[in-house]
Write a protein that holds these residues in place. Structure first.
Motif, mmCIF file in Angstrom:
data_model
loop_
_atom_site.group_PDB
_atom_site.id
_atom_site.type_symbol
_atom_site.label_atom_id
_atom_site.label_comp_id
_atom_site.label_asym_id
_atom_site.label_seq_id
_atom_site.Cartn_x
_atom_site.Cartn_y
_atom_site.Cartn_z
ATOM 1 N N TYR A 63 7.698 2.639 -4.631
ATOM 2 C CA TYR A 63 6.398 2.709 -5.306
ATOM 3 C C TYR A 63 6.523 3.441 -6.638
ATOM 4 C CZ TYR A 63 1.331 2.765 -5.619
ATOM 5 O OH TYR A 63 0.031 2.562 -6.018
ATOM 6 N N ARG A 69 1.649 -4.338 -3.705
ATOM 7 C CA ARG A 69 2.771 -3.594 -3.116
ATOM 8 C C ARG A 69 3.617 -4.495 -2.221
ATOM 9 N NH1 ARG A 69 2.928 2.225 -0.827
ATOM 10 N NH2 ARG A 69 5.102 1.659 -1.190
ATOM 11 N N ASN A 106 0.461 -1.812 0.929
ATOM 12 C CA ASN A 106 -0.638 -1.094 0.294
ATOM 13 C C ASN A 106 -1.442 -0.340 1.348
ATOM 14 O OD1 ASN A 106 -3.357 -0.529 -0.742
ATOM 15 N ND2 ASN A 106 -2.728 -1.715 -2.520
ATOM 16 N N SER A 134 13.103 -2.533 -2.750
ATOM 17 C CA SER A 134 11.871 -2.892 -2.058
ATOM 18 C C SER A 134 12.101 -3.815 -0.874
ATOM 19 C CB SER A 134 10.918 -3.574 -3.049
ATOM 20 O OG SER A 134 11.482 -4.749 -3.570
#
Length: 272
Positions: free
Chosen positions: A9, A63, A79, A266
């Protein structure tokens, strides 16, 4: 896993800030100070810059995260700060995926435009006026095809949820039904093909491959033309055309790598 979440993030936030600053500055300079970029090409680079800002901003909302496991892929949202509904975050994932195709399609359009500018200037003028609506529509439709196929063909079902339930619980301490998600599992438990999911691969590869095919073809043709014909033109024009060509190459390579390179951060891969 919490540290990975935070690092991912933080990476996204830094990307949003740097992208916004760089593109805002570029838009300002293009509109008020850069005189060599005019007409239709000016509209293209401004649209491209605006889409870059929107793309990075939407990543904060969506996200997106991906987990590969034993020939399966789960694409989901992490998220937690927005408090949004499950359905909205599914939409956010779809829109994020569509944004990438839209940006890539705009780059492909720029390659076509620059190609026609070099070899058929009269046809290149059609990209202005009503032509702006045409090439913007093409870009939006390309994104819609990709995002729509992801939504339609990769919607979760009982088999896909049960297949990924344990690995998601072990890796992320999450209950799979609580996560906004899309899953792509090409084979069923008995080894048969899950055509519903495989159709997404076919549609996605087709629309993605079309953009890169356009880029590669026009790029090779432009390089050939530049090598043969620009030697007869002025030094100033040669430099300008080469700068345009290099800018297009950078515009293609950078978004591609920025979309793929964060995957080690990610994305997670597990083998079963």
């Amino acid at each position: 896993m919490t540290l990975s979440y935070e690092f991912s993030y933080a990476f996204t936030q830094c990307g949003f800030i740097s992208t916004t600053i760089a593109n805002t500055l570029f838009i300002y300079l293009t509109i008020l100070h850069i005189k060599k970029i005019t007409g239709t090409y000016k509209v293209m680079v401004l649209v491209f810059s605006l889409m870059g800002i929107m793309f990075s901003a939407w990543e904060l909302v969506a996200r997106p995260f991906a987990h590969n496991y034993n020939k399966a892929l789960m694409y989901f949202s992490l998220n937690t700060w927005l408090g949004a509904s499950h359905e909205f975050l599914q939409f956010a994932i779809i829109l994020y995926a569509s944004f990438y195709l839209i940006i890539l399609a705009i780059i492909a359009v720029q390659f076509v435009f620059r190609y026609f500018t070099l070899c058929r200037p009269n046809f290149a003028r059609k990209f202005g006026g009503f032509g702006v609506i045409v090439w913007i529509s093409y870009s939006l439709i390309s994104g819609a095809i990709y995002g729509g196929s992801l939504y339609y063909f990769c919607h979760p079902d009982n088999f896909s949820d049960s297949y990924m339930r344990d690995i998601i619980a072990d890796s992320y301490n999450l209950t799979i039904t609580d996560v906004p998600r899309f899953l792509m599992i090409p084979y069923a438990e008995d080894g048969s093909v899950r055509w519903h999911n495989l159709n997404f691969l076919l549609a996605g590869v087709a629309i993605l491959g079309l953009q890169y095919l356009i880029i590669i073809y026009c790029g090779v043709r432009m390089h050939t033309i530049l090598q043969k014909e620009l030697s007869q033109q002025s030094v100033v024009n040669r430099k300008l055309q080469k700068q345009f060509f290099r800018a297009l190459v950078v515009q293609t390579v950078v978004p591609t790598f920025l979309f793929v390179l964060p995957s080690p951060i990610s994305n997670r891969t597990s083998r079963g």
